[in-house]
Write a protein that holds these residues in place. Structure first.
Motif: not given
Ligand code: SF4
Lengths: 184, 168, 397
Positions: A47-49, A86, A112, A121, A142-144, C52, C72, C157
């Motif tokens: 995902s985002c990472c 995730t 991440g 989450f 980090g996130c991300p 999620r 996200r 983000t």
């Protein structure tokens, strides 16, 4: 973070005996040097990472400078499993299967907060950290994480790879570690 | 938008009589609460009626109101859109925990296929006639419906989170 | 094999598993394909690999803490999701946002639309074998991220803005970076277009691949660039203008075939339109406050929290979720990178939403994928997926 992690670059030379026309060092060090500078990462981007990893790979940050531009999408040929994003419970078994398919020596990088601990989450469907199913070598917070952090993480892995004893993967300690996770 | 409320209300009442339990404006949305048995027919009518022509199913979702009386504990919301006229309405219906059957609208809008699967996954609505009513987001092995209010957010099998560490 | 005459007529299909970690799928989707040689006869998609539980999570978070969750959803264009959520809550509480803040939002949203489309379009090009364009345009995307960083401190983000406006005014440095971007991006984009748009290989690979008709697209709930590529000029920015979009002059590009090439071209043109909007917004941005006077909902500045009693009280109240929120249900939608991103919020007056449902465009249109690739080649299926811009985070929520 120690600055010594930056020491590894192609002109790095391990300790050894040098003379006219020869250089002698232990096999471990030569193998470590070769491994560290030609890691083939397997990007397991969910995902985002993963999007930040794309930025790391692309022109601005350029992962290729560290000998890792050859992404190996086949687990059989990869040295480094980069878990980015995730991992849900549905995904867990697949991640583990990918890990099991990789040949030794292998390293795992968890990028991440989500991959490392579940991140924000804390829910019924998310695995609370991949270290519950596979062993992890380096965590990137980090996130991300920023691309610089990812690069630093890869450098840390290189450091591990470089200083690893050649017989570590056959040692009983290592076998015991894997057995903890139920991996043969 | 309140004239839209009147138009749709009159049409629905002409056609379905007292199946329209309530109708009101919620912000910029006309909302109609219909009897559960007639929802599918009403949705079909709203789509096919030449004047109303709500041809687009924007979204749908389930609702769980544990504070409601037992016969209206669970609800479903459908949101329809008529793009040329830019009309939007919301249809709601309520039902009891024992009877979560609902006629599927997959034959009216294909897009309802996954939306209904998702609401089945989350709340356990049983969409009668759905071609493939299976869990979609969660694992097939899951044995409860996580979006119902009685289930906690957190993983119920976690053992590393003891109350001492989290100050609870 | 049993050699009766009928077995010769019977076709043999092979099953091919694509995903969930296949490199070509750009995300975590599984498709089990039934193949007749290179032709796809049927396919079954499995999703949910990064589910999620956003909707459940949102029921357990105070309003201002939901913004990070929306980041996200579609992480290629997080700011649009943030703004959509803020506007939903503002609609619920009936807040009026000053013009300046609205224009700032428009600038940010359009920048992130460009960032989103850069990812999608360059990835289409990569899938046809053109890596150069990807490496080239990603540099401009970095610049957009630098602008975001200047405004809110984060790259991807963003958690940008607050309920009631923006958290701070743009700094001079941010304006400078924005100027720099606006000056240089057209050149880069034009170069990319020259490289790809009329490229023979690219056109052969994309035209008439993965097409969808208007009726099918509407039936499947398509919105956004994918619907516009099929020929419907539906854009939430125009149909239900929010955040002062009615002040701006821009066109909605539409395609004709709904195929991969059209989807690519629509996104291309949208980037130009976004640039146009940003230029207008930068030119006409009014002076004034950058947030509404909403002490009950707008997080006060940190400076004030430390120095002013009142700000401290409000800060505490907001963070602890003690402010009274009106009861009611509202739906608000914005034009996200992939289509109509809707928020259906039911409030019972408590500190958290009673129910928050996201209308996630990806989730809704991805179910058309089997229909779109049926009868096509396997390599085209990959291209179709990347041109639909399916984002796993939004798909699985
Ligand atoms: S750590 Fe943050 S950015 Fe990375 S996958 Fe998780 S939520 Fe996304």
């Amino acid at each position: 973070m120690s600055t010594t992690a930056i020491d590894i670059h192609p002109s790095y030379q391990p300790e050894g005996l040098e003379g006219q026309g020869f250089f002698a060092t232990s096999l471990d060090k030569v193998v470590g040097l070769a491994r560290a500078n030609s890691l083939w990462p397997l990007p397991f981007a969910t995902s985002c990472c993963g999007i930040e990893f794309m930025a790391t790979m692309a022109s601005h940050y350029d992962l290729a400078r560290f000998g890792s531009e050859r992404l190996s999408f086949s687990p059989r040929q990869a040295d480094l499993l980069m878990v980015m994003g995730t991992i849900s419970k549905k995904m867990g078994p697949i991640l583990r299967q990918v890990y099991e398919q990789m040949a030794e020596p292998k390293w795992v990088l968890s990028m991440g907060a989500c991959a490392s601990s579940g991140g924000i989450f804390d829910t019924y469907s998310v695995l609370q950290g991949i270290d519950r199913i596979i062993p992890v070598d380096v965590y990137i917070p980090g996130c991300p994480p920023r691309p610089e952090q990812v690069l630093d993480g890869i450098l840390q892995i290189q450091k591990l790879a470089e200083s690893e004893e050649r017989r570590r993967r056959e040692s009983p300690e290592y076998k015991a570690l894997l057995a903890q996770y139920g991996i043969e | 938008m309140s004239e839209l409320l009147e138009i749709v209300k009159n049409k629905l009442q002409d056609k379905f009589g007292d199946a329209v339990l309530a109708s009101e404006m919620h912000y910029d949305f006309p909302v109609f609460i219909l009897k559960k048995e007639l929802v599918k027919e009403a949705l079909k009518f709203l789509k096919e009626d030449a004047e109303l022509n709500f041809h687009f199913l924007t979204t749908m979702c389930g609702l769980h109101h544990p504070e409601n009386p037992a016969e209206s504990e669970f609800g479903l919301m459908y949101q329809l859109h008529n793009m040329p006229k830019n009309w939007r309405i919301r249809i709601k219906t309520f039902m009891s925990r024992e009877n979560l059957d609902m006629l599927t609208v997959t034959d009216v809008w294909k897009t309802a296929g996954w939306m209904e699967r998702q609401e089945f996954d989350f709340f356990g609505f049983n969409f009668v006639g759905h071609p493939n009513l299976k869990r979609i987001l969660n694992m097939d092995e899951m044995n409860y419906f996580p979006m119902r209010k009685e289930y906690p957010l957190e993983d119920m099998q976690r053992d590393d989170k003891n109350d001492k560490m989290f100050g609870r | 094999m049993n050699a009766t005459s009928s077995t010769y007529d019977e076709k043999q299909y092979s099953t091919l598993n694509l995903g969930p970690t296949h490199p070509a799928t750009h995300g975590i989707f599984q498709n089990i394909l039934t193949m007749d040689g290179e032709m796809i006869v049927d396919s079954v998609s499995t999703v949910g690999y990064i589910h999620r539980a956003f909707e459940k999570l949102a029921e357990h978070r105070p309003y201002n803490q939901i913004t990070p969750i929306t980041d996200r959803l579609n992480y290629c264009s997080s700011p649009i999701n943030n703004m959509g959520w803020h506007m939903t809550v503002e609609k619920l509480i009936g807040a009026e946002i000053p013009k300046r803040a609205q224009y700032m939002r428009v600038i940010i949203m359009e920048l992130s639309r460009i960032a989103d489309h850069i990812v999608c379009d360059t990835v289409i090009a990569v899938d046809t074998g053109a890596m150069t364009g990807f490496l080239h345009l990603f540099q401009y995307r970095e610049w957009i991220y630098e602008i975001f960083e200047e405004i809110c401190g984060a790259r991807l983000t963003t958690n940008i803005g607050r309920i009631g406006g923006m958290e701070r005014d743009f700094s001079p440095k941010a304006w400078e970076k924005l100027d720099h971007f606006l000056k240089n991006f057209p050149t880069g984009l034009r170069e990319f277009q020259k490289l790809v748009d009329r490229n023979r290989i690219f056109m052969d690979r994309t035209i008439n691949v993965g097409g969808i008709t208007v009726d099918m697209a509407l039936d499947y709930g398509f919105t956004g660039p994918n619907l516009r590529a099929a020929g419907v000029d539906y854009d939430v920015r125009v149909a239900n203008p929010y955040s002062s979009y009615e002040d701006f002059e821009f066109d909605i590009p539409v395609g004709t075939n709904g195929d991969t090439y059209d989807r690519y071209m629509v996104r291309m043109e949208e980037m130009w339109q976004s640039l146009r909007i940003i230029e207008q917004a930068v030119k006409n941005i009014p002076d004034g406050a950058y947030h509404a006077d909403l002490p009950e909902f707008y997080l006060p500045e940190k400076q004030d929290v430390y120095n002013k009693m009142e700000a401290l009280i409000y800060h505490f109240k907001i963070v602890m979720g003690e402010t009274a929120v009106p009861k009611g249900e509202v739906y608000h939608s914005v034009e996200g990178g992939n289509g109509e991103l809707g928020f259906y919020l039911v409030s019972d007056g408590g500190r958290q939403p009673f129910r928050l449902h996201f209308r996630r465009p990806c989730f809704i249109y991805y179910q058309a994928y089997p229909d779109m690739i049926r009868g096509g080649m396997l390599s085209d299926a990959i291209l179709t997926m990347s041109s639909m811009n399916v984002i796993a985070g939004e798909l699985d929520a």
